[in-house]
Design a protein around this motif. Structure first.
Motif, PDB file in Angstrom:
ATOM      1  N   GLN A   1      48.627  50.563   6.142  1.00 33.15           N
ATOM      2  CA  GLN A   1      47.715  50.285   5.032  1.00 33.15           C
ATOM      3  C   GLN A   1      47.896  51.309   3.913  1.00 33.15           C
ATOM      4  OE1 GLN A   1      43.980  50.189   7.165  1.00 33.15           O
ATOM      5  NE2 GLN A   1      43.955  47.925   7.205  1.00 33.15           N
TER       6      GLN A   1
ATOM      7  N   GLN B   1      50.701  52.905   3.253  1.00 34.30           N
ATOM      8  CA  GLN B   1      51.971  52.577   2.604  1.00 34.30           C
ATOM      9  C   GLN B   1      51.803  51.374   1.670  1.00 34.30           C
ATOM     10  OE1 GLN B   1      54.734  51.999   5.810  1.00 34.30           O
ATOM     11  NE2 GLN B   1      54.880  54.193   6.291  1.00 34.30           N
ATOM     12  N   TYR B   2      51.019  50.427   2.102  1.00 36.19           N
ATOM     13  CA  TYR B   2      50.804  49.236   1.273  1.00 36.19           C
ATOM     14  C   TYR B   2      50.048  49.602  -0.002  1.00 36.19           C
ATOM     15  CZ  TYR B   2      49.106  44.677  -0.267  1.00 36.19           C
ATOM     16  OH  TYR B   2      48.820  43.568  -1.029  1.00 36.19           O
ATOM     17  N   SER B   3      49.039  50.474   0.135  1.00 39.23           N
ATOM     18  CA  SER B   3      48.295  50.912  -1.046  1.00 39.23           C
ATOM     19  C   SER B   3      49.211  51.638  -2.038  1.00 39.23           C
ATOM     20  CB  SER B   3      47.135  51.824  -0.633  1.00 39.23           C
ATOM     21  OG  SER B   3      46.210  51.117   0.182  1.00 39.23           O
TER      22      SER B   3
ATOM     23  N   LEU C   1      56.722  46.403  -2.240  1.00 40.81           N
ATOM     24  CA  LEU C   1      55.373  45.898  -1.979  1.00 40.81           C
ATOM     25  C   LEU C   1      55.417  44.807  -0.896  1.00 40.81           C
ATOM     26  CD1 LEU C   1      52.364  45.771  -2.685  1.00 40.81           C
ATOM     27  CD2 LEU C   1      52.946  44.126  -4.498  1.00 40.81           C
TER      28      LEU C   1
ATOM     29  N   ALA D   1      55.967  46.458   2.449  1.00 38.73           N
ATOM     30  CA  ALA D   1      54.763  47.152   2.901  1.00 38.73           C
ATOM     31  C   ALA D   1      53.713  46.150   3.394  1.00 38.73           C
ATOM     32  CB  ALA D   1      54.199  48.003   1.762  1.00 38.73           C
ATOM     33  N   ARG D   2      53.630  45.009   2.718  1.00 34.16           N
ATOM     34  CA  ARG D   2      52.677  43.968   3.148  1.00 34.16           C
ATOM     35  C   ARG D   2      53.061  43.401   4.511  1.00 34.16           C
ATOM     36  NH1 ARG D   2      47.701  42.358   3.645  1.00 34.16           N
ATOM     37  NH2 ARG D   2      47.445  40.085   3.527  1.00 34.16           N
TER      38      ARG D   2
ATOM     39  N   GLN E   1      52.189  45.883   7.126  1.00 33.84           N
ATOM     40  CA  GLN E   1      50.745  45.905   7.352  1.00 33.84           C
ATOM     41  C   GLN E   1      50.314  44.728   8.242  1.00 33.84           C
ATOM     42  OE1 GLN E   1      48.219  44.695   4.134  1.00 33.84           O
ATOM     43  NE2 GLN E   1      46.710  46.309   4.580  1.00 33.84           N
TER      44      GLN E   1
END
Length: 422
Positions: free
Chosen positions: A119, A121-123, A174, A177-178, A181
């Motif tokens: 999370q 990393q995704y942010s 992105l 990362a998603r 997640q």
């Protein structure tokens, strides 16, 4: 004059012979009962009457719950507790057993930590993408301004291309990362389900029929399932059934099964509660047979809307299914009818004469058969079954049959047995 010994012996023998002859004569008279000679083929008759015809088939069966649930852990591990025994009454959601959950809890903790990192990393990827998009917009604005002032500046174009490349790279990061997640969330969900599965709960209210595990043993991890009958040999850790709702499972011979249909009325009499018959219906008829010792039968289930007090699973019963009925119709006993090649005949007795008469029949019942044409009420027909009788006023089966004179047959006419014999 004194007789010699041989003379006395002869007189005694003659006396004995005379006594035997007298006894035989008396016995013969008594056996005749007043004058009708005994015969091995005395005729029996019955009266054609109006009444009800019922056809049934029967079989033996046993009681069983209408449904059972085989319950097992969905997780594998060592069983640490079993909280019920055979015969225990349980509620839906009640804890049945538990597994050692230490390792499972550790897996949850690890999965949660990985999700937290994913999370973050995704942010960060979201922020990087937003920054790249903002930079691209700024470069695009600079290029537009340069064009408006007719300034040909190659550096503006290069700046715009670089910004676009940064957006593309940020977008890829992105997406990655998603995906990470989502995978971390799935891993946590799986670990949490395994931890939840370490506590086995009853999926229904009912009674525990079997317990197939011990503390310290290994769980099967098979989950739970439901079926329509009790199987005490199941590999499930527990078998649970609602004993308040029962049915009877019976095996009918293949000839009888041809007459069975779902919805037919059935009467069940349990051996242990013969005084409490239960009226239900046929709920299922197996489409395929079961063969045992070359005997073919079909499994049939019968509903039990009410239960005899104290009824248990596995108790023996006799099931009688009504396959046909006809009310207020012309009837004769089935034993009066001779059938051959689809033709049916009876022997009508009138004025001392016997006449073979063709008839048409409808429903063939257990005792009586419906006659649709060829006879009328009040006629007398000959029964085909021969019997040994003696005349006179002796009681059945000596010569007078229930319902009438000599050889009167039993016929149900709605008002009790009625005979028309002569």
């Amino acid at each position: 004059m004194k007789l010699s010994r041989p003379g006395r012996v002869a007189i005694i023998n003659l006396s004995i012979a005379a006594v035997l002859i007298v006894a035989l004569v008396v016995g013969f008279v008594l056996l005749r009962g007043g004058g009708t000679e005994a015969t091995a083929s005395s005729q029996r008759t019955a009266t054609v009457s109006t009444g009800d015809v019922t056809a049934t088939v029967s079989a033996t069966g046993t009681s069983e719950p209408t449904s059972t649930s085989e319950v097992s852990f969905t997780s594998t591990g060592t069983i640490t507790s079993i909280k019920v025994t055979v015969g225990s009454t349980v509620k839906k959601g009640q804890v049945l057993a538990t597994l050692d959950a230490d390792a499972l809890q550790t897996q949850v903790d690890v999965a949660q930590a990985k999700l937290d990192a994913a999370q973050d990393q995704y942010s960060a990827a979201v922020q990087s993408y937003d920054d790249a998009v903002a930079a691209e917009n700024a470069a695009s604005s600079d290029t537009s301004n340069s064009s408006n002032t007719n300034v040909a500046n190659g550096s503006s174009s290069n700046s715009q291309n670089g910004a676009a490349s940064s957006v593309s790279s940020a977008s890829a990061q992105l997406a990655s990362a998603r995906a990470n997640q989502l995978q971390a969330q799935n891993d946590l969900d799986t670990a949490q389900q395994a931890l939840d599965g370490a506590t086995l709960r009853s999926p229904r209210a009912g009674t525990v029929l079997t317990v197939n595990g011990t503390v310290g043993g290994s769980s099967g991890g098979n989950g739970s399932s439901g079926n329509g009958s009790t199987d005490t040999s199941s590999s499930g850790l527990f078998t649970i059934a609602d004993l308040a709702r029962m049915q009877v499972s019976a095996s009918f011979a293949e000839a009888d099964a041809m007459q069975l249909k779902v919805g037919q009325a059935a009467t069940t009499v349990f051996n242990a509660a013969a005084e409490t018959p239960v009226t239900g219906k046929v709920t299922t008829v197996a489409p395929t047979p079961t063969t045992s010792n070359n005997v073919v039968s079909y499994a049939v289930t019968i509903s039990l809307p009410t239960l005899p007090k104290g009824l248990r699973s596995g108790q023996t019963a006799t099931v009688t299914v009504t396959t046909g009925s006809a009310s207020n119709v012309l009837t004769v006993p089935g034993s009066a009818i001779t059938s051959a090649g689809g033709t049916h005949t009876v022997t009508v007795v009138a004025n001392g004469k016997s006449t073979r008469t063709p008839i048409e029949i409808g429903l063939e019942g257990d005792q009586l058969t419906q006659v649709t044409s060829g006879l009328s009420a009040g006629q007398t027909v000959l029964l085909t079954t021969a019997t040994s009788t003696s005349g006179g006023s002796g009681s059945f089966p000596g010569g007078n049959f229930p319902g009438g004179g000599l050889g009167g047959g039993l016929v149900t006419n709605g008002n009790g047995p009625a005979g028309g014999g002569k």
